[in-house]
Design a protein around this motif. Sequence first.
Motif, PDB file in Angstrom:
ATOM      1  N   ARG A   5       0.854  -1.192   0.000  1.00 17.41           N
ATOM      2  CA  ARG A   5       0.000   0.000   0.000  1.00 17.41           C
ATOM      3  C   ARG A   5       0.888   1.239   0.000  1.00 17.41           C
ATOM      4  O   ARG A   5       1.864   1.302   0.738  1.00 17.41           O
ATOM      5  N   THR A   8      -0.707   5.936   2.163  1.00 12.36           N
ATOM      6  CA  THR A   8      -1.861   5.481   2.934  1.00 12.36           C
ATOM      7  C   THR A   8      -2.255   6.505   3.982  1.00 12.36           C
ATOM      8  O   THR A   8      -1.400   7.062   4.673  1.00 12.36           O
ATOM      9  N   GLY A   9      -3.538   6.761   4.075  1.00 11.74           N
ATOM     10  CA  GLY A   9      -4.091   7.642   5.095  1.00 11.74           C
ATOM     11  C   GLY A   9      -5.104   6.872   5.914  1.00 11.74           C
ATOM     12  O   GLY A   9      -5.264   5.662   5.737  1.00 11.74           O
ATOM     13  N   PRO A  10      -5.825   7.560   6.780  1.00 12.79           N
ATOM     14  CA  PRO A  10      -6.789   6.877   7.640  1.00 12.79           C
ATOM     15  C   PRO A  10      -7.985   6.315   6.875  1.00 12.79           C
ATOM     16  O   PRO A  10      -8.644   5.387   7.342  1.00 12.79           O
ATOM     17  N   ARG A  11      -8.249   6.836   5.683  1.00  8.49           N
ATOM     18  CA  ARG A  11      -9.436   6.434   4.929  1.00  8.49           C
ATOM     19  C   ARG A  11      -9.114   5.511   3.759  1.00  8.49           C
ATOM     20  O   ARG A  11      -9.928   4.680   3.376  1.00  8.49           O
ATOM     21  N   MET A  12      -7.920   5.697   3.150  1.00 12.77           N
ATOM     22  CA  MET A  12      -7.629   4.968   1.919  1.00 12.77           C
ATOM     23  C   MET A  12      -6.150   5.034   1.578  1.00 12.77           C
ATOM     24  O   MET A  12      -5.408   5.829   2.160  1.00 12.77           O
ATOM     25  N   SER A  13      -5.754   4.216   0.621  1.00 13.90           N
ATOM     26  CA  SER A  13      -4.418   4.264   0.029  1.00 13.90           C
ATOM     27  C   SER A  13      -4.568   4.837  -1.373  1.00 13.90           C
ATOM     28  O   SER A  13      -5.538   4.549  -2.061  1.00 13.90           O
ATOM     29  N   GLN A  14      -3.584   5.617  -1.805  1.00 12.29           N
ATOM     30  CA  GLN A  14      -3.620   6.151  -3.170  1.00 12.29           C
ATOM     31  C   GLN A  14      -3.326   5.062  -4.195  1.00 12.29           C
ATOM     32  O   GLN A  14      -3.770   5.148  -5.340  1.00 12.29           O
TER      33      GLN A  14
END
Length: 119
Positions: A5, A8-14
């Motif tokens: 991944r 990656t952030g708290p909501r999604m991965s780019q």
Amino acid sequence: MSIQRFHTGPRMSQMVVHNDTVYLAGQVAEFGAGEMVAEVEAQTAQILRQIDALLAEAGTDKSKLLSATIYLADIATFGQMNKAWEAWVDTRNPPARATVEAKLAAPQYLVEIQVTAAK
């Protein structure tokens, strides 16, 4: 089973790479403080540059695109988006593609593009 991944952030991965397949999240134009790119063609071109950068990071490129989904805030701008797309896409290896009209996350976003590619 290998899964990587990226960004990656708290909501999604780019981007997610699973085995030899690269999945990108929907990409939208990036804006600086107070900046707004108002034209669909310009937003599309910027998004395609972002896609190039992410694919390169995963070790692949647009010649290996498998599919693309393009979301337009207004389907009447289809021709403007296609102008940028046709200047960018590898015409010897075009992906399967769908283009739909959709309400996007914020009014400044006129285009969102999601792609899947092979490594």
